[in-house]
Design an enzyme around this catalytic site. Structure first.
Site, PDB file in Angstrom:
ATOM      1  NE  ARG A 175       3.572  -1.921   5.998  1.00 47.95           N
ATOM      2  CZ  ARG A 175       2.656  -1.741   6.956  1.00 47.95           C
ATOM      3  NH1 ARG A 175       3.006  -1.440   8.183  1.00 47.95           N
ATOM      4  NH2 ARG A 175       1.378  -1.857   6.682  1.00 47.95           N
ATOM      5  CD  GLU A 192      -2.622   0.311   2.729  1.00 51.51           C
ATOM      6  OE1 GLU A 192      -3.236   1.384   2.607  1.00 51.51           O
ATOM      7  OE2 GLU A 192      -2.499  -0.280   3.826  1.00 51.51           O
ATOM      8  CG  ASN A 243       0.477   1.754   4.593  1.00 48.62           C
ATOM      9  OD1 ASN A 243      -0.721   1.920   4.795  1.00 48.62           O
ATOM     10  ND2 ASN A 243       0.986   0.576   4.271  1.00 48.62           N
ATOM     11  CB  SER A 267       2.508   0.316  12.634  1.00 49.51           C
ATOM     12  OG  SER A 267       1.692  -0.596  11.953  1.00 49.51           O
ATOM     13  CE  LYS A 305      -6.619   1.528   1.255  1.00 47.76           C
ATOM     14  NZ  LYS A 305      -6.076   2.205   2.360  1.00 47.76           N
ATOM     15  CE  LYS A 309      -7.731  -2.387  -1.354  1.00 51.49           C
ATOM     16  NZ  LYS A 309      -6.277  -2.247  -1.237  1.00 51.49           N
ATOM     17  CD  GLU A 342      -4.453   4.546   4.509  1.00 54.09           C
ATOM     18  OE1 GLU A 342      -3.778   3.551   4.814  1.00 54.09           O
ATOM     19  OE2 GLU A 342      -4.664   4.894   3.335  1.00 54.09           O
ATOM     20  N   GLY A 343      -6.129   1.746   8.034  1.00 52.53           N
ATOM     21  CA  GLY A 343      -6.156   1.147   9.369  1.00 52.53           C
ATOM     22  C   GLY A 343      -6.862  -0.188   9.452  1.00 52.53           C
ATOM     23  NE  ARG A 401       0.904  -6.207   7.423  1.00 52.64           N
ATOM     24  CZ  ARG A 401       0.147  -5.226   6.935  1.00 52.64           C
ATOM     25  NH1 ARG A 401      -0.748  -4.634   7.694  1.00 52.64           N
ATOM     26  NH2 ARG A 401       0.277  -4.855   5.682  1.00 52.64           N
TER      27      ARG A 401
HETATM   28  P1  ADP Z   1      -5.822  -0.494   4.989  1.00 56.07           P
HETATM   29  O1  ADP Z   1      -5.469   0.916   4.734  1.00 56.07           O
HETATM   30  O2  ADP Z   1      -7.073  -0.667   5.751  1.00 56.07           O
HETATM   31  O3  ADP Z   1      -4.653  -1.282   5.550  1.00 56.07           O
HETATM   32  P2  ADP Z   1      -5.503  -2.166   2.634  1.00 56.07           P
HETATM   33  O4  ADP Z   1      -5.604  -1.707   1.247  1.00 56.07           O
HETATM   34  O5  ADP Z   1      -4.140  -2.520   3.112  1.00 56.07           O
HETATM   35  O6  ADP Z   1      -6.177  -1.076   3.555  1.00 56.07           O
HETATM   36  O7  ADP Z   1      -6.471  -3.422   2.828  1.00 56.07           O
HETATM   37  C1  ADP Z   1      -6.566  -4.135   4.052  1.00 56.07           C
HETATM   38  C2  ADP Z   1      -6.305  -5.616   3.835  1.00 56.07           C
HETATM   39  O8  ADP Z   1      -7.223  -6.144   2.874  1.00 56.07           O
HETATM   40  C3  ADP Z   1      -4.928  -5.936   3.284  1.00 56.07           C
HETATM   41  O9  ADP Z   1      -3.975  -6.042   4.319  1.00 56.07           O
HETATM   42  C4  ADP Z   1      -5.168  -7.259   2.565  1.00 56.07           C
HETATM   43  O10 ADP Z   1      -5.138  -8.335   3.488  1.00 56.07           O
HETATM   44  C5  ADP Z   1      -6.589  -7.107   2.042  1.00 56.07           C
HETATM   45  N1  ADP Z   1      -6.557  -6.589   0.654  1.00 56.07           N
HETATM   46  C6  ADP Z   1      -6.550  -5.300   0.278  1.00 56.07           C
HETATM   47  N2  ADP Z   1      -6.496  -5.168  -1.055  1.00 56.07           N
HETATM   48  C7  ADP Z   1      -6.467  -6.416  -1.552  1.00 56.07           C
HETATM   49  C8  ADP Z   1      -6.425  -6.958  -2.880  1.00 56.07           C
HETATM   50  N3  ADP Z   1      -6.422  -6.170  -3.949  1.00 56.07           N
HETATM   51  N4  ADP Z   1      -6.407  -8.298  -3.007  1.00 56.07           N
HETATM   52  C9  ADP Z   1      -6.440  -9.109  -1.934  1.00 56.07           C
HETATM   53  N5  ADP Z   1      -6.493  -8.668  -0.667  1.00 56.07           N
HETATM   54  C10 ADP Z   1      -6.501  -7.338  -0.462  1.00 56.07           C
HETATM   55 MG    MG Z   2      -2.971  -1.976   4.655  1.00 57.40          MG
END
Ligand code: ADP
Ligand code: MG
Length: 525
Positions: free
Chosen positions: A171, A187, A189, A194, A354, A417, A421-422, A500
């Site tokens: 995803r 990102e 996945n 899920s 990442k 970051k 994950e998660g 979401r």
């Molecule tokens: P995880 O693996 O924890 O899901 P993500 O990279 O998806 O990591 O980051 C978690 C959440 O943080 C995302 O669902 C989003 O809401 C927010 N986020 C992550 N990266 C960004 C970004 N570059 N700009 C704005 N919001 C972000």
């Molecule tokens: Mg995410």
């Protein structure tokens, strides 16, 4: 009576630089982005109005519809007679979120390319090792996955040799970036992606809403085939592995006490109804205790009850807490040594980290894996600004040093970051600034990312049967399925989507983590 207005804006910004502008315009729609002034040309492209009374009754009907159609999560509350079977509707948004059709369709079209990219990166284990090596020194989880990759290499080579069956259920997550008007990738996945199945039900719920509300046109809700595509991909991998005659099964690797089990159960039901394939749910602990690997005889794993395993499909294993003891790591290694298809392999999991996302964005790196320059350019359309925080790179690359300095000056424009994950792991604002100022080698296990700025909408959010109206931000996920048998790509598709939606004051976006609700896209031209 109070009106509840759900307004969605697509990111239609005039992004031309303005050389002359009257003083005072800043508060009226001018935006400073990367130190240049832009005019903020926002249009309410879609407006759905409902009054307070109808909102209440629509919410009630939506909740009943969700319960009737399996758009549900488990309620693990000990106050129920049997908490294991108690359910409640999934957190949801009453109405879909408007997105520009062209951008949405481009994100669908690019998904098979992202599938190919993951496969190419995962196959280049030397690249994974050299890129993740510095991060692994400071992140023990990444380090352990790399060790598993190395420890299983000889065993894998024995029974792979061009006959391996590779299964990807990915995803790719995006936010619509208002300043650029593009979907930028949050990102990608590669493990335990899920909500595939519940998201298809979300589309159906919004179709039901469209049948109730004349202002919603059903034709603007795009088809969402996850309920068919995900089981079909798993079954294609199972058939390629074999063992179907011998009663081969799919093992779904799950977390103990999973609340999102019904999303997973939809895949199990699809595997049975569409392919007569049985699924066994097991934790890594269960696998360690009961599964047997016949390494000398070709790598077949058999369960306690005697069935061979065709596919291990992971909905766990992405976070260090999924490995509370050595037994879980032993199970992961056993799976990796086996001849079953793994979704994902350790290499696929590492390809979705990442750090790899950031490294692929460096000039020329993506292009090593995707040779056609038009394909690579299309993928790059979705890349946000990403920077390594390895002290070596900060010292030698002026672009990286400038980004770090800018992030210290304007932390609100960035996200920091770790290799996790998660949800709930990223750093923002003051915490981001302090971490960057402290610096040091441990930052090798972090990446710095441009903050994506999605348009704010107004939404009616429904949790536990109760609703509230909020200003919200949304994140789009596009699913991709991929199956390869040796050199033959059996399947490579865009397989549906998830939206979401979270309140605009929340940084994180996880539904399971309680930050967000499920939603669906509504395409406007
Ligand atoms: P995880 O693996 O924890 O899901 P993500 O990279 O998806 O990591 O980051 C978690 C959440 O943080 C995302 O669902 C989003 O809401 C927010 N986020 C992550 N990266 C960004 C970004 N570059 N700009 C704005 N919001 C972000
Ligand atoms: Mg995410």
């Amino acid at each position: 009576m109070r009106r509840h207005v759900v307004v969605g804006r697509t990111a239609q910004l005039r992004t031309d630089k303005i050389s002359h502008y009257p003083a005072g315009l800043w508060s009226h729609g001018l935006l400073n982005f990367r130190n240049k002034p832009y005019i903020l040309w926002q249009q309410a492209t879609h407006r759905m109005e409902i009054d307070g009374k109808s909102a209440g009754s629509l919410v009630e009907d939506a909740v009943v519809w969700a319960n009737q159609h399996g758009l549900v999560v488990a309620l693990k509350d000990p106050k129920f007679i049997n908490p294991d079977v108690a359910i409640i509707h999934a957190p949801l948004s009453l109405m879909p979120v408007p997105y520009p059709r062209g951008r949405f369709e481009l994100a669908q079209q690019v998904m098979p390319l992202f599938n190919r990219l993951v496969d190419a990166v995962a196959t280049d284990e030397a690249y994974l090792e050299s890129t993740l090596g510095p991060a692994a020194l400071y992140d023990t989880f990444t380090g352990r996955l790399l060790k598993t990759l190395q420890a299983t290499r000889a065993a894998r080579a024995l029974h792979e040799a061009g006959r391996e069956v590779v299964l990807g259920v990915h995803r790719s997550d995006y936010m619509l970036d208002e300043p650029s008007g593009k979907f930028l990738q949050v990102e990608l996945n590669t493990i335990a992606s899920s909500f595939g199945c519940l998201s298809a039900l979300m589309t159906r719920l919004h179709l039901y809403m469209a049948s109730r509300l004349p202002s919603l046109e059903p034709s603007r809700l795009p088809a969402n085939p996850t309920l068919e595509h995900i089981p079909d991909a798993i079954a294609a991998a199972a058939n390629a592995v074999g063992f179907r005659e011998e009663g081969g099964v799919v093992v779904m690797v799950v977390q103990p006490g999973e609340r999102n089990a019904y999303d997973q159960q939809w895949i199990q039901l699809g595997l049975w109804e569409r392919h007569r394939l049985r699924t066994v749910r097991m934790t890594l602990g269960d696998i360690a205790a009961t599964a047997k690997l016949d390494e000398a005889g070709g790598g077949t794993v058999t369960l306690k009850t005697g069935e061979p395993v065709c596919v291990f499909y992971f909905r766990a294993g992405y976070t260090p807490t999924d490995y509370p003891s050595e037994a879980e790591w032993a199970a992961r290694e056993l799976i990796e040594r086996s001849n079953a298809a793994k979704c994902p392999t350790v290499a696929y999991q590492l390809a979705g980290t990442k750090k790899i996302q950031q490294d692929l964005a460096r000039p020329g790196v993506l292009e090593k894996f995707i040779c056609d320059h038009r394909d690579a350019a299309l993928l790059r359309e979705f890349f946000a600004g990403l920077w390594s925080l390895d002290p070596n790179d900060v010292a030698t690359d002026p672009g990286v040093a400038a980004a770090v300095a800018d992030a210290i000056a304007r932390p609100e424009a960035y996200v920091l970051k770790p290799q996790r994950e998660g949800g709930g792991n990223n750093l923002y604002g003051e915490e981001l600034r302090d971490t960057l100022i402290t610096g040091g080698e441990r930052l090798s296990a972090y990446i710095l990312m441009q903050r994506i700025l999605p348009p704010a909408n107004r939404s009616v959010l429904v949790r536990n049967g109760q609703w509230s109206e909020s200003e919200t931000l949304s994140e789009l996920g596009i699913y991709g399925t991929f199956v390869r048998h040796g050199n033959n790509v059996l399947l490579n598709e865009q397989s549906g989507h998830l939206v979401r939606t979270k309140t605009s004051t929340s940084n994180e976006g996880g539904v399971a983590a309680g930050f967000a609700v499920l939603d669906s896209p509504y395409l406007v031209d």
